[in-house]
Design a protein around this motif. Structure first.
Motif, short mmCIF file in Angstrom:
data_model
loop_
_atom_site.label_atom_id
_atom_site.label_comp_id
_atom_site.label_asym_id
_atom_site.label_seq_id
_atom_site.Cartn_x
_atom_site.Cartn_y
_atom_site.Cartn_z
N ASP A 94 0.82 -1.22 0.00
CA ASP A 94 0.00 0.00 0.00
C ASP A 94 0.86 1.27 0.00
O ASP A 94 0.35 2.36 0.21
CB ASP A 94 -1.04 0.00 1.12
CG ASP A 94 -0.42 -0.13 2.49
OD1 ASP A 94 0.83 -0.08 2.58
OD2 ASP A 94 -1.16 -0.30 3.47
N SER A 106 -9.95 -0.58 -0.37
CA SER A 106 -9.10 -1.48 0.40
C SER A 106 -9.24 -2.90 -0.12
O SER A 106 -10.34 -3.36 -0.40
CB SER A 106 -9.52 -1.48 1.87
OG SER A 106 -9.25 -0.25 2.44
N LYS A 342 -13.28 -3.71 8.25
CA LYS A 342 -12.63 -4.98 7.93
C LYS A 342 -12.94 -6.02 9.00
O LYS A 342 -13.10 -5.69 10.18
CB LYS A 342 -11.12 -4.80 7.85
CG LYS A 342 -10.67 -4.07 6.60
CD LYS A 342 -9.20 -4.33 6.31
CE LYS A 342 -8.83 -3.72 4.96
NZ LYS A 342 -7.60 -4.29 4.42
N THR A 364 -11.86 2.08 10.06
CA THR A 364 -10.91 3.17 9.79
C THR A 364 -11.65 4.31 9.09
O THR A 364 -12.63 4.08 8.38
CB THR A 364 -9.77 2.70 8.87
OG1 THR A 364 -10.33 2.17 7.67
CG2 THR A 364 -8.92 1.63 9.53
N TYR A 391 -6.77 10.67 10.18
CA TYR A 391 -7.14 9.25 10.19
C TYR A 391 -7.60 8.84 11.59
O TYR A 391 -7.05 9.29 12.59
CB TYR A 391 -5.93 8.37 9.88
CG TYR A 391 -5.32 8.52 8.52
CD1 TYR A 391 -4.46 9.58 8.23
CD2 TYR A 391 -5.57 7.59 7.51
CE1 TYR A 391 -3.87 9.71 6.99
CE2 TYR A 391 -4.98 7.72 6.27
CZ TYR A 391 -4.13 8.77 6.01
OH TYR A 391 -3.55 8.90 4.78
N ARG A 451 2.56 7.74 4.88
CA ARG A 451 1.69 6.56 4.89
C ARG A 451 1.39 6.22 6.34
O ARG A 451 2.31 6.05 7.14
CB ARG A 451 2.37 5.36 4.23
CG ARG A 451 1.53 4.09 4.28
CD ARG A 451 2.19 2.92 3.59
NE ARG A 451 3.18 2.24 4.40
CZ ARG A 451 2.92 1.19 5.19
NH1 ARG A 451 1.70 0.69 5.25
NH2 ARG A 451 3.87 0.62 5.89
N SER A 454 -1.07 0.42 8.56
CA SER A 454 -2.34 -0.24 8.32
C SER A 454 -2.86 -0.80 9.64
O SER A 454 -2.11 -0.95 10.61
CB SER A 454 -2.15 -1.38 7.31
OG SER A 454 -1.34 -2.38 7.88
N GLU A 457 -0.87 -3.73 10.62
CA GLU A 457 0.43 -3.45 11.25
C GLU A 457 0.26 -3.00 12.71
O GLU A 457 1.12 -3.23 13.54
CB GLU A 457 1.19 -2.39 10.45
CG GLU A 457 1.70 -2.92 9.11
CD GLU A 457 2.06 -1.83 8.11
OE1 GLU A 457 2.83 -2.10 7.19
OE2 GLU A 457 1.54 -0.69 8.23
N ALA A 468 0.37 -8.28 4.50
CA ALA A 468 0.07 -7.56 3.26
C ALA A 468 0.91 -8.08 2.10
O ALA A 468 1.34 -7.34 1.24
CB ALA A 468 0.26 -6.05 3.43
#
Ligand SMILES: [Cu+2]
Length: 700
Positions: A94, A106, A342, A364, A391, A451, A454, A457, A468
């Motif tokens: 990503d 996503s 997710k 998210t 975010y 970035r 995620s 992570e 990923a």
């Protein structure tokens, strides 16, 4: 080759380009200053964006990732026939901004079994837009380059009466007995356009010198419809597409795809508000439903170890931008919102009491805004933009079945009482400059890109191989305290086009602060003195890695070039070099493409062409010790292919890849994890053997 420039005057080149790629999707792009048509024969270009036509190369792999990989500075991360990721200037996953028809979303698979280009079957791709170096901030966050796969569309015509539109294709490839058929058909007038899109693809396990690689078979269906309306200053469009991927092998992963059922819904509006003021807005929804397991396509293990994992992802996007065209250029102001949900649930189909919602109700959000100026001062053209994104990220408490052993239960309990709520704010700046000095066009990119980690992570409380798509065999565990990555980018190049010669060299440097990378879980790797190491050890890795912020740098150079030789004979080439290193310790970055060069000799006359191509790849011994990466040797492959215009709108291509049936392993291929194959477990997946292909495209 990808990026050929012929030496004719630009005006006639543009005309020829339109004739060659009768793609309706191009028609309204003349208004975008960054997508001027300068190059023909399968590619067009601005100094900062390349456009790669779908039939410009002999790529017959199912996904568009293989086509992008032929561009300077790009490479293919091969995790399975339908799971290829694009690497660009040493970054993948990503870190590369990849979109389909401009839509961000996503992936569903925690190992990116469905990287974004999984949803761009080659037979449905019209062309690829590749942002050279970095993507503009108006396209959203994204560190390395920008790839937009534009599917075949029915576009408006110039007349009142409805006209039929057809753009369909078929291809066959011998190495895996695969075929694909598909395309778009519809009706269009100056006010309306409507089309249906469909494709079917399937293939068997591929052959290599020494046997068959199993499981590498695949099957995928795509279908959808679109409608657009245009009147006066406004334009509206609506599209729906569904993709059903069936059983598909992923030998570099512990599991294979059982299915992906993915729906794409998108609505777009464009409105000329006043002279010089244009509004663009869009709404999108993507829903991925995914199942993978370790027994359908590969030999089953003992019933205790059977696993079937369900993974879902939903993405909602909304964006709006206003473009003001004034005497000093175009100023764009915009905002975008993206929400993601997710869910990953690991099950054992032989034991209903065994299930682990490892990523449970992960939610998210991202809301961002940007300002971008596109204009010139003197001979220097520029595009300068800033964006800010906020975010939020939250994970629900894990849910577990009663048959889950004690140690994972302890980890789940610890995660349940921990802080599972994070938020970040990031700032991106991208400035791209170029100048048109006739035969020479210098360009310069300076950027700061970010970035955020995620959810995987941050919130992988359960040690698993989900990473990923790194496919390095390591077990990973998350780190809620991760900070966002910051990449500082400087890139310079020059595009030279003179007489019968062109070349476009580029050099770049990318310094990454807080680079997110797996590091040893604790100070005593291999000594099992924690619950995480205990669980990882039970799952086969006594030395798990934990995501951490480290320091890294990437630098490299690439070029594409070509020259007219004698008469209709031409030479074209692409060469790429990239180096990725840690700055905090003496180690290399993982899965970096080895230096390689592609050279093609083409005989081209009116109506047909024939190309003999060599691809030389150097050995790669600058490998990552942290990721247990093994070196690979170099190799040279030969391909031959040709194409002809059978009649107006009917194009036939055919060729043979790996002409001498050479055994080779790509450095970026994964290591085989599936027993029962002619590839040893633990060995890198070999490249495909000799393979013939034919491809037909009919469009009018
Ligand atoms: Cu999966």
């Amino acid at each position: 080759m990808n990026f050929r420039i012929s030496a004719a005057p630009a005006a006639s080149l543009a005309a020829l380009a339109v004739a060659l790629c009768s793609s309706p999707a191009f028609a309204d792009e003349g208004t975008d200053p960054l997508t001027d048509i300068i190059i023909v024969n399968g590619a067009r270009e601005t100094p900062v964006t390349d456009e790669i036509a779908a039939d410009s190369a002999p790529v017959v792999a199912p996904d568009a990732a293989g086509l992008v990989a032929r561009a300077p500075g790009a490479a293919l991360i091969d995790n399975g026939a339908l799971s290829g990721q694009v690497q660009y200037h040493g970054s993948f996953g990503d870190r590369v901004l990849v979109r389909i028809d401009g839509q961000r979303f996503s992936s569903g698979g925690p190992n990116l079994m469905d990287p974004p280009l999984h949803y761009a079957p080659m037979v449905l791709v019209d062309h690829i837009e590749l942002d050279r170096g970095v993507s503009p901030v108006s396209k959203g966050p994204g560190e390395a380059g920008g790839v937009n796969a534009v599917l075949k569309h029915v576009d408006f015509t110039d007349g009142k009466a409805f006209q039929p539109r057809v753009d369909v294709g078929a291809l066959y490839r011998s190495v895996d007995d695969s075929y694909a058929v598909g395309g778009v058909v519809g009706l269009a007038s100056q006010n309306w356009r409507m089309g249906v899109i469909a494709a079917h693809e399937e293939g068997s396990d591929y052959r290599f010198p020494g046997g068959r690689a199993s499981p590498t078979s695949f099957t995928r269906d795509t279908y959808g419809a679109e409608v657009g309306f245009r009147s006066g200053p406004g334009e509206l469009s609506l599209s729906y597409r569904r993709q059903e991927t069936g059983p598909t092998g992923n030998p570099p992963f512990p599991m294979d795809i059982v299915y992906f059922h993915t729906d794409f819904l998108r609505a777009d509006a464009k409105l000329q508000l006043a002279d010089g003021i244009r509004l663009e807005a869009g709404l999108g929804h993507v829903a991925v439903r995914h199942l993978m397991d370790n027994f359908s396509l590969r030999p089953a293990m003992n019933p205790m170890m059977l696993r079937a994992t369900y993974a879902d992802a939903d993405t909602m996007t909304a964006d709006a931008a206003v473009h003001f065209t004034t005497g000093i250029g175009t100023i764009s102001l915009g905002g975008d919102i993206e929400t993601g949900d997710k869910q990953v649930t690991i099950t054992n189909p032989a034991n209903p009491a065994f299930f682990i919602a490892s990523q449970n109700r992960v939610a998210t959000t991202r809301s961002g805004g940007f300002a971008q100026w596109r204009g010139g001062f003197g001979v220097v053209e520029s595009e300068i933009g800033v964006r800010v994104d906020h975010y939020t990220m939250r994970a629900g408490a894990p849910e577990l079945g009663s048959a889950v052993p004690m140690a994972p239960v302890m980890l789940a309990n610890a995660f349940a009482v921990s802080d599972r709520d994070r938020s970040d704010t990031t700032f991106d700046v991208a400035a791209r400059f170029w100048a048109d000095l006739g035969a020479v066009r210098p360009r310069l990119t300076l950027a700061r890109k970010t970035r955020v980690p995620s959810a995987l992570e941050r919130f992988s409380w359960l040690p698993t191989e989900a990473s990923a798509g790194l496919a390095d065999g390591n077990i990973y565990v998350g780190n809620p305290l991760l900070k966002p990555e910051t990449m500082w980018i400087a890139e310079a190049g020059v595009d030279v086009e003179t007489g019968g010669l062109y070349m476009r060299p580029t050099i770049y440097y990318r310094r990454v602060d807080d680079y997110i990378q797996g590091v040893p879980f604790d100070a005593t790797p291999g000594v099992i003195d924690s619950t995480v190491e205990m669980v990882a050890n039970m799952n086969g890795d006594a030395t798990p890695l934990k995501w951490a912020n480290v320091s890294a740098e990437l630098y490299g150079a690439d070029i594409d070039f070509g020259a007219k030789l004698i008469g209709p004979l031409r030479v074209d080439g692409v060469a790429s070099y990239v180096r990725g290193k840690r700055r905090d310790i003496a180690d290399n970055l993982y899965r970096i493409a080895p230096p390689n060069i592609r050279l093609g000799l083409t005989w081209e006359v009116q109506g047909w062409s024939l190309t003999a191509e060599g691809h030389a790849v150097a050995k790669e011994d600058k490998v990552s010790a942290t990721n247990s990466e093994t070196p690979t040797g170099g190799y040279v492959l030969a391909n031959i292919y040709g194409g002809m215009e059978l009649m107006r709108g009917v194009r036939l291509d055919a060729g043979v890849e790996n002409l001498f049936d050479r055994y080779y392993v790509e450095h970026l291929a994964g290591y085989n994890r599936a027993a029962g194959s002619d590839v040893a477990v633990g060995a890198r997946m070999p490249g495909t053997g000799r393979s013939a292909f034919v491809r037909l495209r009919v469009s009018y």
